[in-house]
Scaffold this motif. Structure first.
Motif, mmCIF file in Angstrom:
data_model
loop_
_atom_site.group_PDB
_atom_site.id
_atom_site.type_symbol
_atom_site.label_atom_id
_atom_site.label_comp_id
_atom_site.label_asym_id
_atom_site.label_seq_id
_atom_site.Cartn_x
_atom_site.Cartn_y
_atom_site.Cartn_z
ATOM 1 N N VAL A 142 2.099 -32.392 -38.165
ATOM 2 C CA VAL A 142 0.841 -31.905 -37.613
ATOM 3 C C VAL A 142 -0.333 -32.807 -37.988
ATOM 4 C CG1 VAL A 142 0.244 -30.390 -39.558
ATOM 5 C CG2 VAL A 142 -0.470 -29.770 -37.226
ATOM 6 N N GLU A 170 1.315 -27.505 -24.259
ATOM 7 C CA GLU A 170 0.309 -26.728 -24.975
ATOM 8 C C GLU A 170 -1.029 -27.450 -24.913
ATOM 9 O OE1 GLU A 170 0.239 -23.852 -26.674
ATOM 10 O OE2 GLU A 170 2.342 -23.250 -26.484
ATOM 11 N N VAL A 172 -4.626 -27.897 -26.321
ATOM 12 C CA VAL A 172 -5.324 -27.639 -27.584
ATOM 13 C C VAL A 172 -6.783 -28.026 -27.406
ATOM 14 C CG1 VAL A 172 -5.407 -28.138 -30.046
ATOM 15 C CG2 VAL A 172 -3.202 -28.129 -28.861
ATOM 16 N N GLN A 177 -6.687 -24.629 -33.316
ATOM 17 C CA GLN A 177 -5.510 -24.255 -32.528
ATOM 18 C C GLN A 177 -4.304 -25.154 -32.798
ATOM 19 O OE1 GLN A 177 -7.098 -24.633 -28.540
ATOM 20 N NE2 GLN A 177 -7.929 -22.551 -28.530
ATOM 21 N N GLN A 179 -2.317 -26.136 -35.480
ATOM 22 C CA GLN A 179 -1.134 -25.719 -36.232
ATOM 23 C C GLN A 179 -0.286 -24.732 -35.431
ATOM 24 O OE1 GLN A 179 -0.307 -26.799 -39.548
ATOM 25 N NE2 GLN A 179 1.653 -25.845 -39.079
ATOM 26 N N ALA A 180 -0.927 -23.712 -34.871
ATOM 27 C CA ALA A 180 -0.194 -22.690 -34.113
ATOM 28 C C ALA A 180 0.452 -23.289 -32.862
ATOM 29 C CB ALA A 180 -1.120 -21.541 -33.735
ATOM 30 N N ALA A 181 -0.272 -24.181 -32.176
ATOM 31 C CA ALA A 181 0.273 -24.796 -30.957
ATOM 32 C C ALA A 181 1.475 -25.667 -31.281
ATOM 33 C CB ALA A 181 -0.809 -25.626 -30.266
ATOM 34 N N GLU A 183 3.550 -25.398 -33.848
ATOM 35 C CA GLU A 183 4.686 -24.545 -34.239
ATOM 36 C C GLU A 183 5.281 -23.836 -33.020
ATOM 37 O OE1 GLU A 183 3.145 -21.944 -37.212
ATOM 38 O OE2 GLU A 183 3.039 -23.520 -38.756
ATOM 39 N N ARG A 184 4.403 -23.369 -32.139
ATOM 40 C CA ARG A 184 4.877 -22.670 -30.939
ATOM 41 C C ARG A 184 5.666 -23.610 -30.037
ATOM 42 N NH1 ARG A 184 0.455 -20.223 -30.039
ATOM 43 N NH2 ARG A 184 -0.514 -21.840 -28.751
ATOM 44 N N ARG A 187 9.044 -24.444 -31.466
ATOM 45 C CA ARG A 187 9.951 -23.307 -31.325
ATOM 46 C C ARG A 187 10.491 -23.207 -29.898
ATOM 47 N NH1 ARG A 187 6.871 -20.157 -33.668
ATOM 48 N NH2 ARG A 187 5.786 -19.212 -31.887
#
Length: 461
Positions: A142, A170, A172, A177, A179-181, A183-184, A187
């Motif tokens: 990241v 994603e 951004v 935003q 870190q969450a983007a 990881e998402r 996944r």
């Protein structure tokens, strides 16, 4: 080699489309189907049919072993993968070759290489083809995203290196935003494609999405069949496509053709494919990715040029030299395709069910084409892509093509399920569409305007 019997490893409207090409070439056809599709009417038109498993696509249309068993049982000497499912899967292509059949598509080694968007970006950079500013290798953590954003600024886009179909993207807009983007996206990549790796691009604000249809053979020949404007999208998936684009000049078209052939030949590509580009608001073009298969919107190009792309796919796969030069390709008039989905026209949520009533528009083969596999009383299963039909119009001018498409959609009645026909009406009737003022934010902007007065703008909801 001479292809005598071809298996179509897919479902839906692409199956009868490939069947028509085979019939014109004197090739027998083999259709496969899942339990959910056992009553599809096109199965009656195939020379042979094989059940490849239950409704779950993982156990049927994505089941390589089951499809290869059908290839062997039928004695098919070629496989056409259609689009979606296994159409760009190198392992499937290798299995087809290992079973002694011909793969109608790019060689497995090419599919394996270009599955990586970073590889394609590297090839483009080496060939002197401009790419969207960003990384050309996958990012490791990241922190690399933060460093990129500090240099280029927000917004940025995170994209999966291996993935497609509108998934794995994603946007951004700010640092909070990231870190969450990340990881998402990792996944999603792991679950959907088995690959969590991603790369970064600088967001091109309000771009137009322009793609070039091309054909290459194994003799080093490459021709481009014009461009398609694919800017009208929702969730990164196309709704309406047209050709030619209202914005591409002759000089830009020539440059895009040159970029496309450079890329295709550098990749060792063979068959039909599409190079996708973004056009910025200031008119710069950037290579985005290659689609190594037949596109859903290929009828637009066929209507415009009179060239049968599927027949050419099959001929190239059989070892024939491409019998076309660039000067043989003539773009005549204007063509537009509207996709009709079994979806709620406001939320775009799938709407499976039974078709209680179905009325098709009056057909005129010179100006209208409908590719579909729906029938009155038939079921739309919940397991697959909700595309119901493609309505393609032609006219000597863009305005006449729009008028022909509008009339056809107005006469196209599907009852029992929700469809996006009203969305297509809304688009075609808008002043922005009529003027050709398009970009990938078109739908979002149009919805903001329409929702203030939903009923008059959205008929038959």
């Amino acid at each position: 080699m001479v292809i005598k019997k071809l298996l179509i490893a897919n479902r839906g409207e692409i199956v009868p489309r490939v069947m028509r090409a085979c019939q014109n070439l004197g090739i027998k056809t083999v259709a496969v189907y899942s339990e959910a599709d056992k009553n599809m009417f096109y199965l009656k038109n195939a020379d042979e049919t094989y059940n490849i498993g239950p409704a779950n696509p993982v156990k049927s249309y994505l089941n390589i072993e089951s499809i290869i068993d059908a290839v062997k049982s039928s004695g098919a000497d070629a496989v056409h993968p259609g689009y979606g499912f296994l159409s760009e899967n190198a392992s499937f292509a290798e299995a087809v070759f290992a079973g002694g059949a011909t793969w109608v598509g790019p060689p497995p080694a090419v599919l394996k290489s270009i599955d990586s968007k970073c590889y394609c970006r590297q090839i483009a950079t080496e060939a002197g083809v401009p790419v969207v500013p960003g990384t050309i290798t996958i990012i490791s953590d990241v922190d690399e995203i933060y460093r990129f954003a500090s240099e280029y600024g927000y917004p940025i886009v995170l994209k999966l290196d291996k993935g497609g179909g509108g998934k794995g993207i994603e946007l951004v807009k700010e640092e909070g935003q990231v870190q969450a983007a990340f990881e998402r996206l990792s996944r999603i990549g792991t679950l959907a494609f088995g690959h969590p790796e991603c790369y970064i691009e600088k967001e091109i604000i309000n771009p137009r999405h322009i793609e070039i249809q091309f054909l290459t053979d194994s003799y080093g020949n490459c021709v481009c069949l014009g461009e398609r404007e694919c800017s009208i999208q929702r969730r990164y998936q196309k709704i309406i496509e047209e050709s030619p684009s209202t914005v591409v000049t002759e000089e830009e078209r020539a440059a895009l053709f040159e970029y496309t052939c450079k890329l295709a030949l550098a990749m060792g590509y063979q068959g039909a494919g599409t190079m996708e580009f973004l056009r910025s608001e200031n008119g710069d073009f950037y290579f985005m990715e290659v689609n190594a298969r037949l596109q859903v919107e290929h009828p637009v190009t066929e209507f415009l040029t009179g060239i049968d792309i599927v027949q050419n796919q099959i001929k190239i796969a059989s070892g024939s030299e491409l019998g076309l030069a660039q000067e043989d390709v003539v773009m005549n008039g204007h063509s537009i395709e509207a996709r009709v989905y079994a979806e709620d026209p406001v939320t775009f949520c799938p709407s499976p069910g039974k078709i209680n009533k179905l009325v098709f528009p009056q057909m005129d083969e010179k100006t209208l084409r409908i590719d579909h596999t729906i029938e009155e009383g038939g079921a739309v299963p919940p397991y697959y892509d909700p595309l119901l039909a493609k309505v393609i119009s032609w006219g000597p001018t863009r305005l006449e093509a729009i008028a022909n498409l509008s009339r056809a959609l107005n006469d196209f009645k599907i009852e029992g399920i929700k469809t996006t026909i009203s969305v297509n009406h809304l688009i075609l009737n808008s002043d922005r569409f009529a003027s050709g003022d398009l970009n990938t934010g078109f739908i979002e902007a149009l919805f903001k305007t329409a929702r203030g007065d939903v009923k008059p703008l959205w008929p038959n909801m």
